[in-house]
Design a protein around this motif. Structure first.
Motif, short mmCIF file in Angstrom:
data_model
loop_
_atom_site.label_atom_id
_atom_site.label_comp_id
_atom_site.label_asym_id
_atom_site.label_seq_id
_atom_site.Cartn_x
_atom_site.Cartn_y
_atom_site.Cartn_z
N PHE A 227 0.88 -1.17 0.00
CA PHE A 227 0.00 0.00 0.00
C PHE A 227 0.91 1.21 0.00
CE2 PHE A 227 -2.92 3.22 1.58
CZ PHE A 227 -4.00 2.97 0.74
N HIS A 228 1.03 1.83 -1.16
CA HIS A 228 1.99 2.91 -1.40
C HIS A 228 1.60 4.14 -0.59
CE1 HIS A 228 4.45 5.79 -3.63
NE2 HIS A 228 5.13 4.74 -4.07
N ARG A 229 2.53 4.63 0.20
CA ARG A 229 2.26 5.76 1.10
C ARG A 229 1.89 7.03 0.33
NH1 ARG A 229 6.12 5.64 5.66
NH2 ARG A 229 4.51 4.25 6.39
N LYS A 230 2.64 7.37 -0.72
CA LYS A 230 2.33 8.59 -1.48
C LYS A 230 1.11 8.41 -2.37
CE LYS A 230 6.95 10.59 -1.87
NZ LYS A 230 8.03 10.89 -2.82
N GLY B 256 2.21 14.95 -5.00
CA GLY B 256 2.99 14.20 -4.02
C GLY B 256 4.23 13.55 -4.61
N PHE B 257 4.34 13.52 -5.94
CA PHE B 257 5.51 12.93 -6.60
C PHE B 257 6.36 14.04 -7.20
CE2 PHE B 257 2.47 9.48 -6.51
CZ PHE B 257 3.25 8.38 -6.18
N ASP C 14 9.57 1.81 4.80
CA ASP C 14 9.22 3.20 5.07
C ASP C 14 8.31 3.80 3.99
OD1 ASP C 14 10.83 3.00 7.27
OD2 ASP C 14 12.51 4.10 6.38
N GLU C 15 8.36 3.24 2.79
CA GLU C 15 7.59 3.79 1.67
C GLU C 15 6.16 3.29 1.62
OE1 GLU C 15 9.71 3.25 -2.00
OE2 GLU C 15 11.60 3.88 -1.10
N SER C 16 5.85 2.28 2.43
CA SER C 16 4.54 1.65 2.36
C SER C 16 3.89 1.62 3.74
CB SER C 16 4.67 0.20 1.88
OG SER C 16 5.35 0.15 0.65
N ASP C 17 2.56 1.68 3.73
CA ASP C 17 1.82 1.53 4.98
C ASP C 17 1.56 0.06 5.29
OD1 ASP C 17 1.72 4.24 5.48
OD2 ASP C 17 -0.24 4.52 4.54
#
Length: 191
Positions: free
Chosen positions: A73-76, A129-130, A154-157
């Motif tokens: 699940f991609h944070r951004k 966000g990108f 760190d990049e994913s929830d």
């Protein structure tokens, strides 16, 4: 292919794209656009700071029976998507970047690549966000042991296994079609 230690990641990607005969005609046309993009900006196309559009590498991680796919699940982006990311200067190829990113993003160190070849290409624009405006993504695949427990980076929830025929609702547009194309390419190669 010649010794990859003597070739640049861009040359390696060009060789892999030229060697790939996609099953889907749309993928063949997009592959040709990738070759043009690489020819137009060979030094910058693979660098995150090379411009607003650049190449990324993805790794679709499956269970050995190809019945489940590992998604983060991609944070951004706020959606479920395959593992992958940017090519770093230490990566010998886009494939190496895809596998490295997959290991980093899921915490499973012993992923087994499913062959050296490209399985799909997917150029997509990015929203807020990108830092960049588009990714020219190149897809590869690997398998993980069924008992391997993924851990989010760190990049994913979150990182979780999903049945390939029952994906979560919040995936990028046309992700189901992309996954089906990757599975078709794998089935064709594994026959």
């Amino acid at each position: 292919m010649p010794d990859s230690a003597l070739r640049s990641p861009t040359d390696d990607l060009i060789d892999r794209l030229r060697a790939w005969t996609p099953l889907a005609p749309g993928q063949a046309m997009l592959r040709d656009e990738y070759l043009d993009f690489l020819a137009d900006s060979p030094g910058a196309a693979l660098r995150r700071d090379g411009g607003p559009e650049h190449v990324t590498g993805s790794c679709f991680v499956f269970t050995p029976d190809l019945a489940q796919v590992l998604l983060c699940f991609h944070r951004k982006g706020r959606f479920w998507v395959q593992l992958g990311g940017h090519v770093e200067s230490a990566d010998a190829s886009v494939a190496a970047a895809a596998y490295r990113e997959a290991r980093e993003e899921c915490g499973i160190a012993d992923l087994v690549p499913l062959g050296p070849g490209i399985l799909d290409v997917d150029r997509h624009t990015l929203g807020g966000g990108f830092r960049c405006s588009a990714h020219w993504d190149v897809g590869f695949a690997a398998v993980a042991r069924p008992e391997a427990a993924p851990v989010a980076s760190d990049e994913s929830d979150d990182v979780a296994w999903w049945p390939v025929d029952a994906l979560p609702e919040n995936v990028p547009p046309h992700f189901d079609r992309r996954l089906a194309g990757v599975l078709a390419e794998l089935a064709h190669r594994l026959d």
